[in-house]
Design a protein around this motif. Sequence first.
Motif, mmCIF file in Angstrom:
data_model
loop_
_atom_site.group_PDB
_atom_site.id
_atom_site.type_symbol
_atom_site.label_atom_id
_atom_site.label_comp_id
_atom_site.label_asym_id
_atom_site.label_seq_id
_atom_site.Cartn_x
_atom_site.Cartn_y
_atom_site.Cartn_z
ATOM 1 N N TYR A 98 0.823 -1.208 0.000
ATOM 2 C CA TYR A 98 0.000 0.000 0.000
ATOM 3 C C TYR A 98 0.860 1.261 0.000
ATOM 4 O O TYR A 98 0.472 2.286 -0.570
ATOM 5 C CB TYR A 98 -0.928 0.004 1.209
ATOM 6 N N GLY A 99 2.015 1.192 0.639
ATOM 7 C CA GLY A 99 2.910 2.347 0.642
ATOM 8 C C GLY A 99 3.398 2.697 -0.741
ATOM 9 O O GLY A 99 3.492 3.876 -1.103
ATOM 10 N N LEU A 100 3.708 1.673 -1.543
ATOM 11 C CA LEU A 100 4.151 1.925 -2.915
ATOM 12 C C LEU A 100 3.039 2.561 -3.736
ATOM 13 O O LEU A 100 3.273 3.518 -4.495
ATOM 14 C CB LEU A 100 4.609 0.620 -3.561
ATOM 15 N N LEU A 101 1.819 2.063 -3.599
ATOM 16 C CA LEU A 101 0.694 2.650 -4.330
ATOM 17 C C LEU A 101 0.470 4.098 -3.927
ATOM 18 O O LEU A 101 0.230 4.968 -4.778
ATOM 19 C CB LEU A 101 -0.570 1.824 -4.077
ATOM 20 N N ALA A 102 0.551 4.384 -2.621
ATOM 21 C CA ALA A 102 0.371 5.756 -2.143
ATOM 22 C C ALA A 102 1.470 6.661 -2.678
ATOM 23 O O ALA A 102 1.214 7.808 -3.069
ATOM 24 C CB ALA A 102 0.357 5.782 -0.614
ATOM 25 N N ALA A 103 2.709 6.153 -2.715
ATOM 26 C CA ALA A 103 3.827 6.959 -3.211
ATOM 27 C C ALA A 103 3.670 7.264 -4.699
ATOM 28 O O ALA A 103 3.924 8.388 -5.139
ATOM 29 C CB ALA A 103 5.142 6.236 -2.945
ATOM 30 N N ILE A 104 3.259 6.263 -5.489
ATOM 31 C CA ILE A 104 3.061 6.484 -6.922
ATOM 32 C C ILE A 104 1.935 7.490 -7.155
ATOM 33 O O ILE A 104 2.042 8.384 -8.006
ATOM 34 C CB ILE A 104 2.763 5.156 -7.627
ATOM 35 N N ALA A 105 0.844 7.345 -6.405
ATOM 36 C CA ALA A 105 -0.270 8.286 -6.542
ATOM 37 C C ALA A 105 0.176 9.706 -6.201
ATOM 38 O O ALA A 105 -0.177 10.667 -6.906
ATOM 39 C CB ALA A 105 -1.428 7.858 -5.633
ATOM 40 N N PHE A 106 0.970 9.845 -5.150
ATOM 41 C CA PHE A 106 1.443 11.189 -4.780
ATOM 42 C C PHE A 106 2.381 11.741 -5.844
ATOM 43 O O PHE A 106 2.332 12.941 -6.163
ATOM 44 C CB PHE A 106 2.145 11.133 -3.425
ATOM 45 N N ALA A 107 3.251 10.890 -6.412
ATOM 46 C CA ALA A 107 4.161 11.348 -7.460
ATOM 47 C C ALA A 107 3.393 11.843 -8.679
ATOM 48 O O ALA A 107 3.772 12.836 -9.305
ATOM 49 C CB ALA A 107 5.113 10.220 -7.845
ATOM 50 N N ILE A 108 2.310 11.137 -9.024
ATOM 51 C CA ILE A 108 1.480 11.578 -10.151
ATOM 52 C C ILE A 108 0.822 12.919 -9.847
ATOM 53 O O ILE A 108 0.724 13.802 -10.712
ATOM 54 C CB ILE A 108 0.427 10.509 -10.483
ATOM 55 N N LEU A 109 0.387 13.106 -8.598
ATOM 56 C CA LEU A 109 -0.213 14.384 -8.202
ATOM 57 C C LEU A 109 0.802 15.526 -8.313
ATOM 58 O O LEU A 109 0.440 16.648 -8.681
ATOM 59 C CB LEU A 109 -0.747 14.295 -6.770
ATOM 60 N N THR A 110 2.063 15.240 -8.004
ATOM 61 C CA THR A 110 3.074 16.298 -8.138
ATOM 62 C C THR A 110 3.282 16.689 -9.593
ATOM 63 O O THR A 110 3.584 17.846 -9.886
ATOM 64 C CB THR A 110 4.414 15.847 -7.528
ATOM 65 N N VAL A 111 3.118 15.707 -10.502
ATOM 66 C CA VAL A 111 3.221 16.029 -11.927
ATOM 67 C C VAL A 111 2.096 16.979 -12.324
ATOM 68 O O VAL A 111 2.312 17.971 -13.042
ATOM 69 C CB VAL A 111 3.173 14.746 -12.775
ATOM 70 N N ILE A 112 0.890 16.680 -11.855
ATOM 71 C CA ILE A 112 -0.250 17.564 -12.149
ATOM 72 C C ILE A 112 -0.018 18.944 -11.548
ATOM 73 O O ILE A 112 -0.288 19.977 -12.182
ATOM 74 C CB ILE A 112 -1.545 16.939 -11.604
ATOM 75 N N TYR A 113 0.516 18.960 -10.317
ATOM 76 C CA TYR A 113 0.782 20.251 -9.664
ATOM 77 C C TYR A 113 1.803 21.067 -10.455
ATOM 78 O O TYR A 113 1.649 22.283 -10.627
ATOM 79 C CB TYR A 113 1.288 20.009 -8.250
ATOM 80 N N ARG A 114 2.832 20.397 -10.956
ATOM 81 C CA ARG A 114 3.867 21.119 -11.700
ATOM 82 C C ARG A 114 3.321 21.695 -13.003
ATOM 83 O O ARG A 114 3.723 22.781 -13.429
ATOM 84 C CB ARG A 114 5.041 20.193 -12.001
#
Length: 555
Positions: free
Chosen positions: A454-470
């Motif tokens: 679950y930690g890996l899934l949460a990390a990937i989801a957060f990384a994708i959100l940072t792409v959207i933020y950028r």
Amino acid sequence: MHLINPLVDQQITNNFWCSSKKAKAAALSFLPILTWLPSYPVKQYLFSDVVSGLSTGVVQLPQGLAYAMLAAVPPVYGLYSSFYPVLLYTFFGTSRHISVGTFAVISLMIGSVAVREAPDSMFTILPANGSNMSAVLDVEARDARRVQVAVVLTTLVGIIQFVLGLLRFGFVAIYLTEPLVRGFTTAASVHVVISQLKYLLGVKTQRFSGPLSAIYVSWNSPILLPFFFLVWFCCLFGNGKKFNYLNERFKKKLPIPIPGEIIVVIVSTSVSYGMSLADDYHVDVVGKIPTGLLPPTAPEFSLLPSLVTDSFAVAIVGFSMGISLAKTFALKHSYSVDGNQELIALGLCNFISSFFQTFAITCSMSRSLVQESTGGKTQIAGLLGSLMVLLVVVAIGFVFQPLPQTALAAIIMVNLLGMFKQFRDIPTLWRNSKIELAIWLVAFVASVLLGLDYGLLAAIAFAILTVIYRTQSPESAILGHVPGTGLYCDVDEYEEAAEYEGIKIFHYNSSIYFANSDLYVNALKEKVTCHVIYGGSFPTHLPCVNCNHVCHLSQ
């Protein structure tokens, strides 16, 4: 009547016609060993590969035994996993220097799944006569079930990696950014340390899996460290420094590096056997190591439905670790690796080997560094290392049966020291990129608290959100010309940059799409007063915010 366009007909023929040239190219791509083995320079490479293979083998043996403990299976299965996959990778892999086999992070992920699917409570036998005797744990049945779970999980991991390789999905590794991978592996190291508490502390504790398992284990473990573990850990860590110093000091005179791990294994096994630690002092040891290889057996496919999600996580993490290290060595030694073929190679290693009772593998950083630093030129070195493991399995495995599990736990701990140094990333990322620091911290905290899956899934989801933020918050600037050059720079940052009279050059550091279109217009209105030169791909018109005239946005 011929209805197909001649050009289309010719293109279809070229794509689907199997010529001898295409067949040869496909064979060389699928079996990279055919590209380098026929021209293998024996005089220049063989001695280096032999030395490197021996050096890697003496490291692979204790690590195979130790990482099997992380995978929650008997130690002999770590030896199986250190032989079959390495043999197969020699034929299918494209990297010359990585050492595939057991790895702490992957082993721990497998172990958490095995414990979840086959907990101790499933194999507790209550007294038949209803007496006050405590329940007895059927260790053999539990271990057999956990081996089945690990094998089926490995089969699924191999299928996923192989299919992704055929579909040319090697690019998926780019979505696991370096801060994410390093934060995740650091968290995995924390889980490894916690999982080894019962061996390091010399006590019996329950093994937990799932979210908050790290907290549960820590809460239920005692604090005091036994003297035996301290002695072996200090000896191994201290000797490791001494061995490193001696290896560097006498590098030109020593035919192979001094193998600190195997020396500790031999000494601890001798002490345990001589003092009968298992019988007289009830010290946990490796136990029975069957002689010989197991015959191929079909996995228990009834377990597949409950392991699909876990297999994707293991497959992606395993490939990401492998390809990152393979590219590092390829860049250093000026050759190339094929990401898609690496996926196929790892998939075949896992899938075929699973029929011989192995668990999932990837490359190991510590062994790969040994293989490369001792002069390894090709995967012949890895092949020779796996043959050393085979010798132990078929001939002298019984010698290591008295090996204390505490010594193996110490080996695991020492091999994790490099991963804990990744905490040094935090100040560097703080200076360079706050967003990447956030990815590192989220990957670490989520993986420690929620578990590795679950930690890996949460990390990937957060990384994708940072792409959207950028993309929604990019930098924008008015550019000016630097006299005497062809450069255009931000007029707010460079005093030399001068604007053209009557023209504004607006720079927006992102592609324009529906999610940031309004933000783009707002940034444009803030920066621009009149005529604008816009670096887009279409002409348009906007009312000027000051004079209300129409300003031209031209390419």
